[in-house]
Each structure stands twice: as C-alpha cells, then as structure tokens.
Design a protein around this motif. Sequence first.
Motif, mmCIF file in Angstrom:
data_model
loop_
_atom_site.group_PDB
_atom_site.id
_atom_site.type_symbol
_atom_site.label_atom_id
_atom_site.label_comp_id
_atom_site.label_asym_id
_atom_site.label_seq_id
_atom_site.Cartn_x
_atom_site.Cartn_y
_atom_site.Cartn_z
ATOM 1 N N ILE A 127 -50.367 1.948 10.078
ATOM 2 C CA ILE A 127 -51.572 3.095 9.370
ATOM 3 C C ILE A 127 -50.812 3.012 8.596
ATOM 4 O O ILE A 127 -49.780 3.431 8.218
ATOM 5 C CB ILE A 127 -51.601 3.831 9.915
ATOM 6 C CG1 ILE A 127 -53.022 3.298 11.511
ATOM 7 C CG2 ILE A 127 -52.630 4.563 9.041
ATOM 8 C CD1 ILE A 127 -53.028 4.588 12.124
ATOM 9 N N VAL A 128 -51.171 2.561 6.900
ATOM 10 C CA VAL A 128 -50.252 2.912 5.741
ATOM 11 C C VAL A 128 -51.558 3.750 4.940
ATOM 12 O O VAL A 128 -52.893 4.420 5.114
ATOM 13 C CB VAL A 128 -49.923 1.509 4.496
ATOM 14 C CG1 VAL A 128 -48.924 1.457 5.597
ATOM 15 C CG2 VAL A 128 -50.948 0.991 4.880
ATOM 16 N N GLY A 129 -50.846 5.334 3.739
ATOM 17 C CA GLY A 129 -52.166 5.650 3.386
ATOM 18 C C GLY A 129 -52.113 5.429 1.921
ATOM 19 O O GLY A 129 -50.919 4.744 0.970
ATOM 20 N N PHE A 143 -49.652 13.513 5.353
ATOM 21 C CA PHE A 143 -49.134 11.888 5.670
ATOM 22 C C PHE A 143 -48.196 11.649 4.669
ATOM 23 O O PHE A 143 -46.723 11.271 5.651
ATOM 24 C CB PHE A 143 -50.680 11.276 5.427
ATOM 25 C CG PHE A 143 -50.036 9.521 5.536
ATOM 26 C CD1 PHE A 143 -50.481 8.909 7.103
ATOM 27 C CD2 PHE A 143 -49.835 8.706 4.691
ATOM 28 C CE1 PHE A 143 -50.441 7.978 7.654
ATOM 29 C CE2 PHE A 143 -49.167 7.475 5.948
ATOM 30 C CZ PHE A 143 -49.678 7.070 6.841
ATOM 31 N N ALA A 144 -47.587 11.589 4.068
ATOM 32 C CA ALA A 144 -46.317 11.538 3.135
ATOM 33 C C ALA A 144 -45.580 12.359 4.007
ATOM 34 O O ALA A 144 -44.436 11.997 3.503
ATOM 35 C CB ALA A 144 -46.625 12.157 1.229
ATOM 36 N N ASP A 145 -45.667 13.732 3.915
ATOM 37 C CA ASP A 145 -44.643 14.826 4.496
ATOM 38 C C ASP A 145 -43.872 13.653 6.254
ATOM 39 O O ASP A 145 -42.968 14.048 6.280
ATOM 40 C CB ASP A 145 -44.598 16.220 5.039
ATOM 41 C CG ASP A 145 -45.387 16.779 3.694
ATOM 42 O OD1 ASP A 145 -44.774 16.684 2.931
ATOM 43 O OD2 ASP A 145 -45.838 18.091 4.240
ATOM 44 N N HIS A 146 -44.832 13.415 6.920
ATOM 45 C CA HIS A 146 -44.763 12.910 8.250
ATOM 46 C C HIS A 146 -44.115 10.856 7.871
ATOM 47 O O HIS A 146 -42.956 10.839 8.459
ATOM 48 C CB HIS A 146 -46.200 12.619 9.207
ATOM 49 C CG HIS A 146 -46.253 13.818 9.221
ATOM 50 N ND1 HIS A 146 -47.637 14.164 8.912
ATOM 51 C CD2 HIS A 146 -46.012 15.099 10.666
ATOM 52 C CE1 HIS A 146 -47.527 15.834 9.359
ATOM 53 N NE2 HIS A 146 -46.697 16.137 10.335
ATOM 54 N N PHE A 147 -44.608 10.481 6.578
ATOM 55 C CA PHE A 147 -44.473 9.058 6.538
ATOM 56 C C PHE A 147 -44.187 8.430 5.150
ATOM 57 O O PHE A 147 -44.893 7.901 4.779
ATOM 58 C CB PHE A 147 -45.597 7.767 7.631
ATOM 59 C CG PHE A 147 -45.816 8.315 9.283
ATOM 60 C CD1 PHE A 147 -44.835 7.873 9.720
ATOM 61 C CD2 PHE A 147 -47.011 9.041 9.088
ATOM 62 C CE1 PHE A 147 -45.395 7.865 11.237
ATOM 63 C CE2 PHE A 147 -47.270 9.888 10.555
ATOM 64 C CZ PHE A 147 -46.787 8.961 11.522
ATOM 65 N N PRO A 148 -42.957 8.890 4.266
ATOM 66 C CA PRO A 148 -42.944 8.725 3.142
ATOM 67 C C PRO A 148 -43.204 7.764 2.909
ATOM 68 O O PRO A 148 -43.521 6.958 2.036
ATOM 69 C CB PRO A 148 -41.989 9.796 2.403
ATOM 70 C CG PRO A 148 -40.896 9.850 4.291
ATOM 71 C CD PRO A 148 -42.359 9.509 5.202
ATOM 72 N N LYS A 149 -42.059 6.572 3.767
ATOM 73 C CA LYS A 149 -42.451 5.215 3.290
ATOM 74 C C LYS A 149 -43.416 4.538 3.654
ATOM 75 O O LYS A 149 -43.469 3.170 3.434
ATOM 76 C CB LYS A 149 -41.381 4.533 3.540
ATOM 77 C CG LYS A 149 -40.182 4.982 3.666
ATOM 78 C CD LYS A 149 -38.856 4.475 4.335
ATOM 79 C CE LYS A 149 -36.997 5.208 3.575
ATOM 80 N NZ LYS A 149 -36.471 4.215 4.583
#
Length: 429
Positions: A127-129, A143-149
């Motif tokens: 999953i990507v955003g 979402f970026a806070d959890h998965f910045p990359k």
Amino acid sequence: EAALPGPLRDHARRARQLVTGVADAGGTMFEDLGFQYVGPVDGHDMDQLLSVLRAARTRSTGPVLIHCCTVKGKGYAPAEQSADKYHGVAKFDVSTGVQSKSRPNAPSYTSVFGKALSKLAEADPKIVGITAAMPSGTGMDIFADHFPKRMFDVGIAEQHGVTFAAGMAAGGLKPFCAIYSSFLQRGYDQIVHDVALQNLPVRFAIDRAGLVGADGPTHAGAFDVGYLSALPNMTVMAASDEAELVHMVATAAAHDSGPIAFRYPRGSGTGVEIPEIGEVLEIGKGRIVREGADVAILSFGAHLSESLKAADLMEAQGVSATVADARFAKPLDHALIRKLVKTHKALITIEQGSQGGFGAMVLHYLAGEGLLDGDLAIRTMTLPDRFIDQAAPDAMYADAGLTATDIAATALQAANVYPQKMGVLGEPL
C-alpha cells in the motif's frame, strides 16, 4: 540560458527569433521564449510593484512576465511559519493566530480515512499513498507520519498523480490516490486512458464529496459519481458514515481486479462507533437499514442520516418507509433495487451529487429491465442543475432542496399522501 541543456538552448533561441524577429541570443530564458521579462521585483513593496505594473501596461507590445518575490503570510508570523494553514481561515485570534473552530462531536471523515489506511498499511507493504499538494486536506499527512517513504506528494499535478498511480499499480503496488472530487476532474483524461482503459487497480479516495460549505462551488464535489460511473471497469462506492468509510478503505485495498473509487464528505462524521479494522464489503451489494412497507428510500453516500430523519417525519404522517444504503453506484445492487420496487408504492433515490449520477444509473437499470412500465412512482433527488453559492453546508443543502423535510415531502407526494403540514424533525406536525 547557459544553464539549459544544449538542445533546449537551441530551441529556446529559435523560439525567441521566431517570436521577436531578433537574431541575437541575449536575455533570460523567458525572453528566449518570447516574453518580455521584468524583475525580480519585491512583491511586498507596493510602490515598486504598482510602477512596474503601470509601465508594463503602457510599454508592452507582447506577453510580459513580471517576476515577483513574496513571502507567504508576510508580516503575520503565524501564517509565515505555517506551511499549510491560513490558506482558508475561520474566525481567529489575531494575537495568537489560533482559529476558533467549533469542536465536532465526531472525528472528520478525512482523519478516519488517514488512520484506516495507515492501519491497513502496517500489514500490507504494497500500500502506497499519493496526493496532489493536499496532504493534510486528504488525510495523507497521517499516512506520511507512519510511512514517510510510501507517501508521494506530486504537487499541484493531478494528471501526473493519476498516471503515476497507474504506473505503480502496473508494477504490483496498491496505490491510494487521494484527491478532492473537484480536483480529480483535472485528471479525468488520465483516469479514462491510463487507468480505466488499462483496467489497473488504482484506488481513488475522493474527499470533499457533495457540498463543502466555506470553500463554495469551486470545491463542491458534485460530478464525480457521474464521471466515474460512466467508465468501464470502474467500481464506485460512497460512504454513508465513518464506519462505512473504514469498510470501504479495506474493500479498496482488497480489490485487485480493476480501479475502484470511494467518496466521502468534508467535515465530521455522524458519531458512530468506528471499527479497528474494516471488513471487506461484497462488491455491488447494498444494505437495508430500516424496514418499512409503503415507500422505499435508496440513499447513496452521506445523506443516509437525512434519509432516516425523513423516514421519521413520514412515520408521523402514517407512512411507513424502508431506508436502504446503496453503498455502490457501480455495480448496482440489482437484487436490492428489484426488491424495493416490487414491494413499495414509490422509490426515492438520494445522493449528494449532480444529475446524471447514482439516480441516473438506477433509472437506466429500471428502464432496461422494464420495471418502469408499471405503476411504480420513482423520484431521483440530486443537487439542482446550478452552482450553489457558498454558505454553511446545512444552508447549502437547504438551498439544494435536499433536507429531511424535502425528502419526506417528495416521498409522500410520490405515494399520493398529502400532509396538512410538514414541519422539521422534532416539531409538531
């Protein structure tokens, strides 16, 4: 010009010669492209800026590019120091910069989406955003806070964002492309050709569905149901409350056979209990929320709560109403629709969108099945065929004729029941 690659430098020089007729190659890149270039100018020095604008108006003989340098929120520290706030403001305390917004009783749909996607992404590395310059507006900042990359902000480039998502889907990832309804319109060509035609599993998270209050008609999500439902391979959902949104995020994550979209409004939810993890919904299946006998209300999206209020108003008039949550505009729940039209005097469809959307899909199905040939009374309630001026969301929906009272009145008229007086919920009738 010296900084340009050789081929581009040559093209720029030729463009300048074509546009200006001047063979020498001096000046900036903008001048090489045929613009008269003025600047840089201090955009906060009004005397200087006005004199430059007056000079450009009187002396220019062609296109002019005025290069102004400005600072965001110049002179007001809270705005200068904030990357995303004060773009649109509520009433605020000038000395502190704190905006006085009413505290909602429920979390916003946007935050529910961000948290639900983050939770799913913990267990699914595919999953990507993707967002187009609106990380906080779409919940992608969560979402970026959890998965910045794994979050990609493509800037104000919705077309690129959609095609970028298509490429990721083709590569085996699960892209969630989160863009406001009215902004996704900019990427429609890419949705058609790069996503739907290729049948790629891009997940479209569509915020700002329906009328949005303070942002006015430019941001109102009126058209996405119609423009997406027209496309082959597309699955189109709408959340009726924040719990349903969590289910739809899970459903989209699990849907790998083609593109899928889910829409939800701006603002706070209805206050229902939010599940920790969503359940995967059966594609194309709605649900009956309230059983009745006389009139059926088929709601698509977040107007379900108004539909339930309308059913209460009708009950006070002695008319029993079934209320159903469609969940899907495409594919439609044919069995549910057939059941509703076979067992009720009238069918009313409700949606927070324009004509040509969910109601049109229902009508098209009924016509094709011959279900309009009998005595069935059917009404489709949509936003009116005009743009609605900025106001509070409730006032805008009143202007649109989509309040609980409007729904009840339409349903009673369709069922040939004419009340002496229609009040609002809670008032004597």
